[in-house]
Every structure is written in structure tokens, then in C-alpha cells.
Design a protein around this motif. Structure first.
Motif, PDB file in Angstrom:
ATOM      1  N   ASP A  12      79.214  39.228   2.985  1.00 42.57           N
ATOM      2  CA  ASP A  12      79.841  37.902   2.944  1.00 42.57           C
ATOM      3  C   ASP A  12      81.184  37.844   3.675  1.00 42.57           C
ATOM      4  OD1 ASP A  12      77.708  36.865   1.400  1.00 42.57           O
ATOM      5  OD2 ASP A  12      78.615  37.713  -0.398  1.00 42.57           O
ATOM      6  N   SER A  14      83.125  38.223   7.763  1.00 41.98           N
ATOM      7  CA  SER A  14      82.913  38.243   9.206  1.00 41.98           C
ATOM      8  C   SER A  14      83.309  39.609   9.747  1.00 41.98           C
ATOM      9  CB  SER A  14      83.769  37.169   9.886  1.00 41.98           C
ATOM     10  OG  SER A  14      83.350  35.886   9.498  1.00 41.98           O
ATOM     11  N   THR A  51      77.018  35.447  18.556  1.00 44.19           N
ATOM     12  CA  THR A  51      77.209  35.306  17.127  1.00 44.19           C
ATOM     13  C   THR A  51      75.868  35.437  16.415  1.00 44.19           C
ATOM     14  OG1 THR A  51      79.021  33.764  17.545  1.00 44.19           O
ATOM     15  CG2 THR A  51      78.117  33.808  15.312  1.00 44.19           C
ATOM     16  N   GLU A  53      74.372  35.730  12.393  1.00 49.69           N
ATOM     17  CA  GLU A  53      74.726  35.559  10.989  1.00 49.69           C
ATOM     18  C   GLU A  53      73.654  36.213  10.118  1.00 49.69           C
ATOM     19  OE1 GLU A  53      75.316  31.475   9.998  1.00 49.69           O
ATOM     20  OE2 GLU A  53      77.018  31.265  11.355  1.00 49.69           O
ATOM     21  N   ILE A  54      74.114  36.865   9.071  1.00 50.43           N
ATOM     22  CA  ILE A  54      73.203  37.526   8.143  1.00 50.43           C
ATOM     23  C   ILE A  54      73.425  36.945   6.757  1.00 50.43           C
ATOM     24  CG2 ILE A  54      72.504  39.718   7.141  1.00 50.43           C
ATOM     25  CD1 ILE A  54      73.857  40.866   9.826  1.00 50.43           C
ATOM     26  N   HIS A  55      72.345  36.416   6.197  1.00 49.74           N
ATOM     27  CA  HIS A  55      72.379  35.882   4.834  1.00 49.74           C
ATOM     28  C   HIS A  55      71.126  36.368   4.118  1.00 49.74           C
ATOM     29  CE1 HIS A  55      75.748  33.190   5.553  1.00 49.74           C
ATOM     30  NE2 HIS A  55      75.181  32.867   6.704  1.00 49.74           N
ATOM     31  N   CYS A  59      68.580  37.573   9.485  1.00 48.93           N
ATOM     32  CA  CYS A  59      69.514  37.390  10.596  1.00 48.93           C
ATOM     33  C   CYS A  59      69.143  36.147  11.402  1.00 48.93           C
ATOM     34  CB  CYS A  59      69.483  38.622  11.500  1.00 48.93           C
ATOM     35  SG  CYS A  59      70.653  38.540  12.853  1.00 48.93           S
ATOM     36  N   THR A  60      70.161  35.354  11.727  1.00 48.47           N
ATOM     37  CA  THR A  60      70.000  34.173  12.567  1.00 48.47           C
ATOM     38  C   THR A  60      70.931  34.302  13.756  1.00 48.47           C
ATOM     39  OG1 THR A  60      69.559  32.799  10.614  1.00 48.47           O
ATOM     40  CG2 THR A  60      70.192  31.656  12.636  1.00 48.47           C
ATOM     41  N   ARG A  62      73.127  32.621  16.300  1.00 47.96           N
ATOM     42  CA  ARG A  62      73.815  31.336  16.453  1.00 47.96           C
ATOM     43  C   ARG A  62      74.225  31.080  17.893  1.00 47.96           C
ATOM     44  NH1 ARG A  62      72.151  28.467  12.409  1.00 47.96           N
ATOM     45  NH2 ARG A  62      72.601  29.426  10.404  1.00 47.96           N
TER      46      ARG A  62
END
Length: 68
Positions: A12, A14, A51, A53-55, A59-60, A62
Motif C-alpha cells: 500500500d 508507492s 506506472t 499498480e498492484i492491488h 497488477c494494472t 497505468r
């Protein structure tokens, strides 16, 4: 193992990773859960940033090769 450690230690948060194209390709393939043969699908350019993003372990992408 290094990426797993970074993901665990910085959940959570950067994280900025500065590296060479080949290492960034390996990181992208690993985070996307793709086979190693897909390494060449990612073309990271010199002097630009991307960029990811990992949630919840997903992974997405961006943006790839942004300049602004």
C-alpha cells in the motif's frame, strides 16, 4: 525473490524502481503473471517512466513510456 520482498515490505505504498530496460521487462512480466517469452512485449524507453499498480496481488499497467 527481490520483487516479492519489495511487495511485502512496501504494501500500500508507492515505490520507485530505476533500472535498465531488461530488468524492467522482467519486472513487468513477473508482476503481470506472464510467461518469460512475453518479455519482448514490453518496450521501456530510455529517460521515460512507466506506472504499474498492484492491488490484491493483481497488477494494472497505468502507463508506459510517459514523459510528463
Amino acid at each position: 525473490a527481490c520483487m516479492d520482498e519489495i511487495l511485502l515490505k512496501h504494501q500500500d505504498k508507492s515505490v520507485l524502481i530505476v533500472s535498465h530496460k531488461g530488468c524492467l521487462q522482467l519486472i513487468a512480466v513477473y508482476l503481470m503473471g506472464l510467461p518469460l517469452e512475453k518479455l519482448w512485449c514490453f518496450d521501456f524507453e530510455h529517460g521515460k517512466y512507466s506506472t504499474l499498480e498492484i492491488h490484491d496481488k493483481h497488477c494494472t499497467i497505468r502507463g508506459i513510456n510517459n514523459i510528463e
